[in-house]
Write a protein that holds these residues in place. Structure first.
Motif, PDB file in Angstrom:
ATOM      1  N   ALA A  48       1.379  -2.658 -17.758  1.00 13.68           N
ATOM      2  CA  ALA A  48       1.670  -2.040 -19.272  1.00 13.68           C
ATOM      3  C   ALA A  48       0.828  -3.012 -20.179  1.00 13.68           C
ATOM      4  CB  ALA A  48       3.235  -2.250 -19.470  1.00 13.68           C
ATOM      5  N   ALA A  49       0.600  -4.231 -19.953  1.00 13.76           N
ATOM      6  CA  ALA A  49      -0.174  -4.983 -20.577  1.00 13.76           C
ATOM      7  C   ALA A  49      -1.838  -4.753 -20.696  1.00 13.76           C
ATOM      8  CB  ALA A  49       0.023  -6.458 -20.366  1.00 13.76           C
ATOM      9  N   GLY A  50      -2.134  -3.812 -19.636  1.00 15.41           N
ATOM     10  CA  GLY A  50      -3.385  -3.488 -19.377  1.00 15.41           C
ATOM     11  C   GLY A  50      -4.347  -4.662 -18.775  1.00 15.41           C
ATOM     12  N   ILE A  51      -3.662  -5.350 -17.890  1.00 14.16           N
ATOM     13  CA  ILE A  51      -4.408  -6.507 -17.167  1.00 14.16           C
ATOM     14  C   ILE A  51      -5.142  -5.954 -16.285  1.00 14.16           C
ATOM     15  CG2 ILE A  51      -4.084  -8.636 -15.780  1.00 14.16           C
ATOM     16  CD1 ILE A  51      -3.246  -8.914 -18.598  1.00 14.16           C
ATOM     17  N   ALA A  52      -6.610  -6.316 -16.239  1.00 14.98           N
ATOM     18  CA  ALA A  52      -7.477  -5.885 -15.185  1.00 14.98           C
ATOM     19  C   ALA A  52      -7.744  -6.867 -14.146  1.00 14.98           C
ATOM     20  CB  ALA A  52      -8.990  -5.807 -15.719  1.00 14.98           C
ATOM     21  N   VAL A  53      -7.522  -8.191 -14.428  1.00 12.55           N
ATOM     22  CA  VAL A  53      -7.902  -9.300 -13.378  1.00 12.55           C
ATOM     23  C   VAL A  53      -6.628 -10.142 -13.271  1.00 12.55           C
ATOM     24  CG1 VAL A  53      -9.203 -10.866 -12.512  1.00 12.55           C
ATOM     25  CG2 VAL A  53     -10.168  -9.099 -13.771  1.00 12.55           C
TER      26      VAL A  53
ATOM     27  N   GLN B 245      -7.750  -6.491  -9.992  1.00 14.91           N
ATOM     28  CA  GLN B 245      -8.303  -7.296  -9.129  1.00 14.91           C
ATOM     29  C   GLN B 245      -7.368  -8.423  -8.991  1.00 14.91           C
ATOM     30  OE1 GLN B 245     -11.417  -7.245  -7.044  1.00 14.91           O
ATOM     31  NE2 GLN B 245     -10.017  -9.060  -6.312  1.00 14.91           N
ATOM     32  N   ILE B 246      -6.993  -8.905  -7.791  1.00 16.93           N
ATOM     33  CA  ILE B 246      -6.110 -10.217  -7.429  1.00 16.93           C
ATOM     34  C   ILE B 246      -7.010 -11.249  -7.027  1.00 16.93           C
ATOM     35  CG2 ILE B 246      -4.094 -11.036  -6.443  1.00 16.93           C
ATOM     36  CD1 ILE B 246      -2.689  -8.306  -6.829  1.00 16.93           C
TER      37      ILE B 246
ATOM     38  N   ALA C 241     -14.678 -16.245 -15.532  1.00 16.30           N
ATOM     39  CA  ALA C 241     -15.642 -15.994 -16.922  1.00 16.30           C
ATOM     40  C   ALA C 241     -16.838 -15.044 -16.764  1.00 16.30           C
ATOM     41  CB  ALA C 241     -15.990 -17.266 -17.549  1.00 16.30           C
ATOM     42  N   ASP C 242     -17.412 -15.335 -15.634  1.00 11.12           N
ATOM     43  CA  ASP C 242     -18.845 -14.751 -15.252  1.00 11.12           C
ATOM     44  C   ASP C 242     -18.512 -13.181 -14.739  1.00 11.12           C
ATOM     45  OD1 ASP C 242     -20.181 -17.035 -15.494  1.00 11.12           O
ATOM     46  OD2 ASP C 242     -20.424 -17.559 -13.366  1.00 11.12           O
ATOM     47  N   ARG C 243     -17.758 -12.812 -14.244  1.00 10.00           N
ATOM     48  CA  ARG C 243     -17.449 -11.387 -13.728  1.00 10.00           C
ATOM     49  C   ARG C 243     -16.472 -10.563 -14.658  1.00 10.00           C
ATOM     50  NH1 ARG C 243     -16.858  -9.768  -7.905  1.00 10.00           N
ATOM     51  NH2 ARG C 243     -17.052  -7.671  -8.947  1.00 10.00           N
ATOM     52  N   TRP C 244     -15.510 -11.252 -15.216  1.00 12.23           N
ATOM     53  CA  TRP C 244     -14.674 -10.599 -16.107  1.00 12.23           C
ATOM     54  C   TRP C 244     -14.114 -11.136 -17.443  1.00 12.23           C
ATOM     55  CZ3 TRP C 244     -13.466 -11.789 -10.801  1.00 12.23           C
ATOM     56  CH2 TRP C 244     -13.755 -10.891  -9.678  1.00 12.23           C
TER      57      TRP C 244
ATOM     58  N   THR D 275      -8.803  -8.503  -1.926  1.00  8.72           N
ATOM     59  CA  THR D 275      -8.244  -9.726  -2.576  1.00  8.72           C
ATOM     60  C   THR D 275      -9.372 -10.741  -2.228  1.00  8.72           C
ATOM     61  OG1 THR D 275      -5.780  -9.005  -2.020  1.00  8.72           O
ATOM     62  CG2 THR D 275      -6.427 -11.152  -2.563  1.00  8.72           C
ATOM     63  N   LEU D 276      -9.511 -11.610  -3.469  1.00  5.18           N
ATOM     64  CA  LEU D 276     -10.490 -12.823  -3.276  1.00  5.18           C
ATOM     65  C   LEU D 276      -9.847 -14.084  -3.278  1.00  5.18           C
ATOM     66  CD1 LEU D 276     -12.940 -11.208  -6.093  1.00  5.18           C
ATOM     67  CD2 LEU D 276     -13.448 -11.575  -3.621  1.00  5.18           C
ATOM     68  N   PHE D 277     -10.512 -14.971  -2.664  1.00  3.75           N
ATOM     69  CA  PHE D 277      -9.619 -16.404  -2.995  1.00  3.75           C
ATOM     70  C   PHE D 277     -10.761 -17.258  -2.311  1.00  3.75           C
ATOM     71  CE2 PHE D 277      -9.241 -15.227   1.736  1.00  3.75           C
ATOM     72  CZ  PHE D 277      -9.187 -16.494   2.179  1.00  3.75           C
ATOM     73  N   THR D 278     -10.552 -18.463  -2.820  1.00  2.00           N
ATOM     74  CA  THR D 278     -11.248 -19.593  -2.580  1.00  2.00           C
ATOM     75  C   THR D 278     -10.776 -20.572  -1.521  1.00  2.00           C
ATOM     76  OG1 THR D 278     -10.264 -20.914  -4.593  1.00  2.00           O
ATOM     77  CG2 THR D 278     -12.571 -20.180  -4.815  1.00  2.00           C
TER      78      THR D 278
END
Length: 365
Positions: free
Chosen positions: A212-217, A242-243, A154-157, A265-268
């Motif tokens: 195709a759906a324009g997903i950024a994240v 961004q994954i 929510a904060d970044r994207w 690639t980011l992860f917690t």
């Protein structure tokens, strides 16, 4: 994986891990074969090193400790079979399971048999929400991990198109749902929420649909092997999505599968115990054996530590006494000082953001 472990081999290896003089038996259960074998190896190596260290220092209550390793295949039914084998072998403690979908059904077997269970990797809240007094874990919960992930999205994207995919497993769907819940609470609605089939060799069709759906994240609730293939498929298409994912990416096999596409690639995951001063001697010994104690290795080591310390403080191996000690004391481990709440969860959870760079994961600065 560095070696192929079959069920027969694990059973045979157990004969060598458990010396004849052993008086106290500990079990470790995880996926020792298949797509999650790298993580299973982390759990086994961590438990083996901890048991060896305690035995070298005189054992527990003056008794040597033997270790039995079993393969649960990260499968609910096989986990119950593995649990019953460990119970039949007479273990007093099980380090495991790794997969939440394995830990949860196995916990019923351990409760009925009066065996302590400490998981180094199962993060689904249900494991400790069942109310089984014998169940603990040395990792945080997905309802907290999901809040961290949802807030970050929510904060970044928050102004981008976000997709959430999961693999329908107890872990993957559970984490995806917790992340989605927090994202929605923050006023952001995902553009796509869907499941993918784990175990496939190619996810280019799923990635093409997201592009195709324009997903950024893209947030993925699932295990490292599939996430790595999704990352590769995106990069092969020149798709700069961004994954982001969860703690299951804390294994070097992710980078081996994804290749250079892993970068970014980011992860917690839990705060990396390899950086703790308390863990330095253990980390050094692992590295001397040409084994990097990444991911869940030191969490498994810590699980043995808290049990051994609880037994010593209680002066007994009796389950009820050990449980009372676990709930009422603090323990010095390779993770630092930790204690548990009434459910068997860590009183303090510390989820940290990591990014993959040049074949290793590092904290996001």
């Amino acid at each position: 994986m560095h070696r192929i472990i079959t069920v027969a081999f694990v059973a045979l290896a157990a004969l060598f891990i458990c010396p004849a003089r052993a008086e106290v038996l500990v079990g470790v259960s995880a996926a020792m074969t298949g797509r999650l074998a790298w993580i299973g190896e982390q759990g086994q190596r961590g438990a083996e090193m901890a048991v060896a260290d305690f035995n070298a220092a005189g054992g527990v209550l003056g008794q040597q400790v033997g270790l039995i390793a079993v393969d649960d295949f990260c499968d609910p039914e096989q986990a119950v079979v593995a649990a019953r084998k460990l119970v039949a072998d007479g273990v007093v403690l099980v380090i495991g399971h790794y997969c939440s979908g394995a830990s949860i059904p196995a916990s019923k077997v351990y409760e009925a048999a009066g065996v302590l269970q400490i998981s180094p990797g199962s993060t689904n809240p249900q494991l400790t929400e069942q109310g089984r007094a014998n169940v603990f874990r040395v990792i945080g919960r997905d309802d907290t991990q999901g809040i961290v992930a949802g807030n970050h999205l929510a904060d970044r994207w928050g102004d981008k198109k976000v997709a959430i995919l999961h693999d329908s497993t107890t872990y993957g769907k559970g984490l995806a749902d917790e992340t989605r819940k927090q994202l929605n609470k923050r006023g952001v609605t995902e553009a796509v929420y869907d499941a993918y089939t784990p175990g496939k060799d190619d996810y280019s069709a799923e990635v093409a649909a997201l592009q195709a759906a324009g997903i950024a994240v893209l947030y993925v609730g699932g295990y490292h092997a599939e996430v790595a293939l999704i990352v590769r498929a995106a990069r092969d298409r020149g798709y700069a999505v961004q994954i982001i994912s969860g703690d299951a990416l804390a294994t070097e096999e992710f980078a081996l599968i994804a290749g250079p596409a892993a970068d970014g690639t980011l992860f917690t995951f839990s705060a990396d115990p390899r950086r703790n001063p308390e863990a330095a001697p253990v980390v050094e010994r692992f590295r001397a054996e040409n084994f990097e104690p990444a991911g869940y290795t030191l969490l498994s080591y810590a699980a043995v530590q808290v049990w051994a310390q609880a037994v010593e403080k209680a002066g007994s191996l009796e389950l009820a006494t050990v449980i009372a000690t676990l709930r009422g004391q603090e323990f010095d481990t390779v993770l630092g000082s930790i204690d548990f709440d009434d459910k068997g969860d860590l009183s303090t959870q510390n989820w940290v953001w990591y990014v993959w760079r040049s074949g290793e994961y590092v904290p996001v600065e």
